[in-house]
Design an enzyme around this catalytic site. Sequence first.
Site, PDB file in Angstrom:
ATOM      1  N   ASN A  25      42.623  34.450  38.864  1.00 45.93           N
ATOM      2  CA  ASN A  25      41.852  33.238  39.134  1.00 45.93           C
ATOM      3  C   ASN A  25      42.573  32.236  40.016  1.00 45.93           C
ATOM      4  O   ASN A  25      41.940  31.329  40.564  1.00 45.93           O
ATOM      5  CB  ASN A  25      41.457  32.564  37.815  1.00 45.93           C
ATOM      6  CG  ASN A  25      40.356  33.309  37.099  1.00 45.93           C
ATOM      7  OD1 ASN A  25      40.054  34.453  37.437  1.00 45.93           O
ATOM      8  ND2 ASN A  25      39.752  32.677  36.101  1.00 45.93           N
ATOM      9  N   ASN A  67      42.779  41.445  29.434  1.00 43.69           N
ATOM     10  CA  ASN A  67      44.213  41.172  29.518  1.00 43.69           C
ATOM     11  C   ASN A  67      44.795  41.007  28.120  1.00 43.69           C
ATOM     12  O   ASN A  67      44.143  40.418  27.251  1.00 43.69           O
ATOM     13  CB  ASN A  67      44.457  39.888  30.331  1.00 43.69           C
ATOM     14  CG  ASN A  67      45.013  40.189  31.696  1.00 43.69           C
ATOM     15  OD1 ASN A  67      45.720  41.169  31.878  1.00 43.69           O
ATOM     16  ND2 ASN A  67      44.701  39.340  32.663  1.00 43.69           N
ATOM     17  N   GLU A 118      38.605  24.499  30.535  1.00 47.00           N
ATOM     18  CA  GLU A 118      39.461  25.678  30.354  1.00 47.00           C
ATOM     19  C   GLU A 118      39.455  26.124  28.897  1.00 47.00           C
ATOM     20  O   GLU A 118      39.585  25.296  27.982  1.00 47.00           O
ATOM     21  CB  GLU A 118      40.896  25.332  30.783  1.00 47.00           C
ATOM     22  CG  GLU A 118      41.807  26.517  30.926  1.00 47.00           C
ATOM     23  CD  GLU A 118      41.540  27.311  32.195  1.00 47.00           C
ATOM     24  OE1 GLU A 118      42.020  28.453  32.272  1.00 47.00           O
ATOM     25  OE2 GLU A 118      40.855  26.790  33.090  1.00 47.00           O
ATOM     26  N   ASP A 119      39.323  27.426  28.696  1.00 48.31           N
ATOM     27  CA  ASP A 119      39.528  28.047  27.384  1.00 48.31           C
ATOM     28  C   ASP A 119      38.699  27.388  26.281  1.00 48.31           C
ATOM     29  O   ASP A 119      39.216  27.069  25.201  1.00 48.31           O
ATOM     30  CB  ASP A 119      41.019  28.028  27.019  1.00 48.31           C
ATOM     31  CG  ASP A 119      41.839  28.916  27.949  1.00 48.31           C
ATOM     32  OD1 ASP A 119      41.232  29.752  28.645  1.00 48.31           O
ATOM     33  OD2 ASP A 119      43.072  28.767  27.982  1.00 48.31           O
ATOM     34  N   LYS A 163      48.336  25.532  34.046  1.00 48.23           N
ATOM     35  CA  LYS A 163      47.227  25.383  34.995  1.00 48.23           C
ATOM     36  C   LYS A 163      47.537  24.267  35.991  1.00 48.23           C
ATOM     37  O   LYS A 163      47.275  24.396  37.197  1.00 48.23           O
ATOM     38  CB  LYS A 163      45.952  25.054  34.226  1.00 48.23           C
ATOM     39  CG  LYS A 163      44.678  25.259  35.010  1.00 48.23           C
ATOM     40  CD  LYS A 163      44.246  26.703  34.969  1.00 48.23           C
ATOM     41  CE  LYS A 163      42.879  26.887  35.576  1.00 48.23           C
ATOM     42  NZ  LYS A 163      42.358  28.247  35.400  1.00 48.23           N
ATOM     43  N   TYR A 209      53.159  -3.141  41.631  1.00 46.77           N
ATOM     44  CA  TYR A 209      52.582  -3.736  40.427  1.00 46.77           C
ATOM     45  C   TYR A 209      52.331  -5.211  40.683  1.00 46.77           C
ATOM     46  O   TYR A 209      51.813  -5.565  41.728  1.00 46.77           O
ATOM     47  CB  TYR A 209      53.492  -3.463  39.222  1.00 46.77           C
ATOM     48  CG  TYR A 209      52.811  -3.684  37.898  1.00 46.77           C
ATOM     49  CD1 TYR A 209      51.597  -3.063  37.607  1.00 46.77           C
ATOM     50  CD2 TYR A 209      53.370  -4.509  36.932  1.00 46.77           C
ATOM     51  CE1 TYR A 209      50.953  -3.264  36.400  1.00 46.77           C
ATOM     52  CE2 TYR A 209      52.732  -4.713  35.707  1.00 46.77           C
ATOM     53  CZ  TYR A 209      51.533  -4.092  35.453  1.00 46.77           C
ATOM     54  OH  TYR A 209      50.903  -4.297  34.264  1.00 46.77           O
ATOM     55  N   ALA A 222      29.947  40.332  26.859  1.00 50.40           N
ATOM     56  CA  ALA A 222      28.798  39.474  27.139  1.00 50.40           C
ATOM     57  C   ALA A 222      29.125  38.023  26.811  1.00 50.40           C
ATOM     58  O   ALA A 222      28.266  37.244  26.390  1.00 50.40           O
ATOM     59  CB  ALA A 222      27.585  39.941  26.332  1.00 50.40           C
ATOM     60  N   GLY A 223      30.419  37.665  27.018  1.00 51.22           N
ATOM     61  CA  GLY A 223      30.840  36.288  26.797  1.00 51.22           C
ATOM     62  C   GLY A 223      30.616  35.433  28.034  1.00 51.22           C
ATOM     63  O   GLY A 223      29.928  35.829  28.983  1.00 51.22           O
ATOM     64  N   ALA A 224      31.250  34.272  28.034  1.00 50.39           N
ATOM     65  CA  ALA A 224      31.042  33.313  29.118  1.00 50.39           C
ATOM     66  C   ALA A 224      31.406  33.904  30.471  1.00 50.39           C
ATOM     67  O   ALA A 224      30.672  33.770  31.456  1.00 50.39           O
ATOM     68  CB  ALA A 224      31.868  32.056  28.848  1.00 50.39           C
TER      69      ALA A 224
END
Length: 750
Positions: free
Chosen positions: A320, A287, A134-135, A92, A37, A193-195
Amino acid sequence: MGLDEDALDYHSRDPPGKIEIATTKPTNTQRDLSLAYSPGVAAPCEKIAENPERAFTYTAKGNMVAVVSDGSAVLGLGDIGPEASKPVMEGKGVLFKRFADIDVFDIELDTDNADAMVETVRAMEPTFGGINLEDIAAPECFEVERRLREEMDIPVFHDDQHGTAIISGAALVNAADIAGKDLADLDIVFSGAGASAIATARFYVSLGASKENITMCDSSGIITEDRAHHEDLNEFKREFARDVPEGDLADAMAGADVFVGLSIGGIVDETMVQSMASDPIIFAMANPDPEIDYETAKHARDDTVIMATGRSDYPNQVNNVLGFPFIFRGALDVRATEINEEMKVAAAEALADLARQDVPDAVVKAYGDQPLQFGPEYIIPKPLDPRVLFEVTPAVAKAAMDSGAARKELDLDDYVERLEARLGKSREMMRVVLNKAKSDPKRVVLAEGDDEKMIRAAYQLVEQGIAQPVLLGDADEIEATRRRFGLEFDPVVVDPETADVEAYADRLYELRQRKGVTRREAEELVRDGNYLGSVMVEMGDADAMLTGLTHHYPSALRPPLQVIGTAEDADYAAGVYMLTFKNRVIFCADATVNQDPDADVLAEVTRHTAELARSFNVEPRAAMLSYSNFGSVDTDGTRKPREAVAKLQADERVDFPVDGEMQADTAVVEDILNSTYEFSELDDPANVLVFPNLEAGNIGYKLLQRLGGAEAIGPMLVGMDKPVHVIQRGDEVKDIVNLAGVAVVDAQQE
């Protein structure tokens, strides 16, 4: 307690949560703090002000990723909001660190407005080397990612879209190969048919699938061109509208080659599976409950059903964690401006290729010793396979460099070695030896050559160019095992029962006729792999030998000692373990051979251990250990190491520092060594520790390994006339490969 109770206890244990910030530089003194510092920190600040790129040199930016969410689409939980999503985002971060050594800040944003999210994340670019979204609910997630990729000069990656696409894409490549079908010909049906579904469909096209063969279904049925004209479908769904009759999921699956489920559990039944084409591929990835459970899908028909799910309790888990840590690792290390399609394809292809390779024993053990071999039950690697880091990451880095996304060029061979070092110091040290071995591979006899592990090790030795293995054992059994594991190599095999070993029997009789061995006994002994291998090495028909996998150490050591013996300058052999810590390497001797060595033995063992250290590019500093320091206690036990030190210091051949007797903490703690015993010959802590007897050596190395967190490589046998190593019963294939590499380097020095 149940899983929920265990999880709550796990997260609430002090300190709460799963992550913390740790320092990477010393902060023990006033000088340290002045560098960290004020006033020292001004110097790097000024350098970065001159050139912002220097932030990668002077700060943690190059290894820092933001995990960003608004909590609007948390897997299995839905729109739970930013605060409730924080445990997921921390998790994550744990995966980033555990699998790729990437540091993470989790950032939960209290907004459901795409503009606000883009503006907030874009403003944080100076802090991070990459952004993991994410999400975030669809369709906003598409816009957020697209705009951030356009407006930011660092990688932006929405894992919910691309992670599943990449991992399942790798599985699709292998499943199609097993089924004997071409990617371009596959009739693929999506449920959802989502992301994630849209990104996965797009990615399959990048891998070679035909867009015209992809049928996508949402909750209202097949997405047709007619629906696209008459219903309020978003632009992303319209992208996959087909000119086919309307219908439901069952209609779409009739005759299909592939089913990809990214929707809800339990919507596919046996009849729908039975309607599919021959040898169907089913990826039921909802899931925690898949669209159809594993057993039902497998039993629905008589031909091969290749099945993957998102669950860890079934084969072929689409997880993933096989993707994002390693994709970001490669992107960060080349300072990529983006994660582009070429990088994603490279990751999928590397994963697909890795699934075809022999699986390490440690991975098999981690999954309950279930068979893991390329085929319908194993089409993608397991998340705990450490090889993913140095197979997938370099592929991503290379794709970034080839596609122009990289701002930094890497030597890929050197990069792989640095990645391996992230998995532990032992890998870094072994890479030194294995590279030396590859420069001039030698013939290494594997005495227990019909053992499954020896055969798999032989394959790896050939595949990596480390050695020329010679397998001793039943030739038919070796061939059957090779075929069973799909090992594509033609090993050199010597079957003691059928080979002409007359010359070896003659030589064994010549060597042992005055040691109680008759000519007939010599003929019988060379049918034993340990004796045959020893004579082959002694006669020069092989350069080195490994044994011990199925024998007790003393019985495995006896034949090479009787036949090969010790080197000209050695009267004793000794067993040495190399222990690796995060930032330190120590060689421990003797841990396996000499029970109560005298001063001469201790001195000789020290010399040979120092030579071994140099083969690993470690400059030796040796300490003779005892329970006293430099004469503080005078007994027969403390005199032995003291006398050994005197012999070594008087020996002109000894060109490394050695001192003792000394206590273990004196040998390895710099403050004790240099302040209390400044007269010591060791300027730095010892890296060769010579124990006063076998009991102490064996106990010491095992305590360091188990309680000190060290990784152990060995035992490596030193002092032999020709390279011989006795491995431990139950060692893994990687241990055999490592010791074979050490044996090759020994033979090169011969």
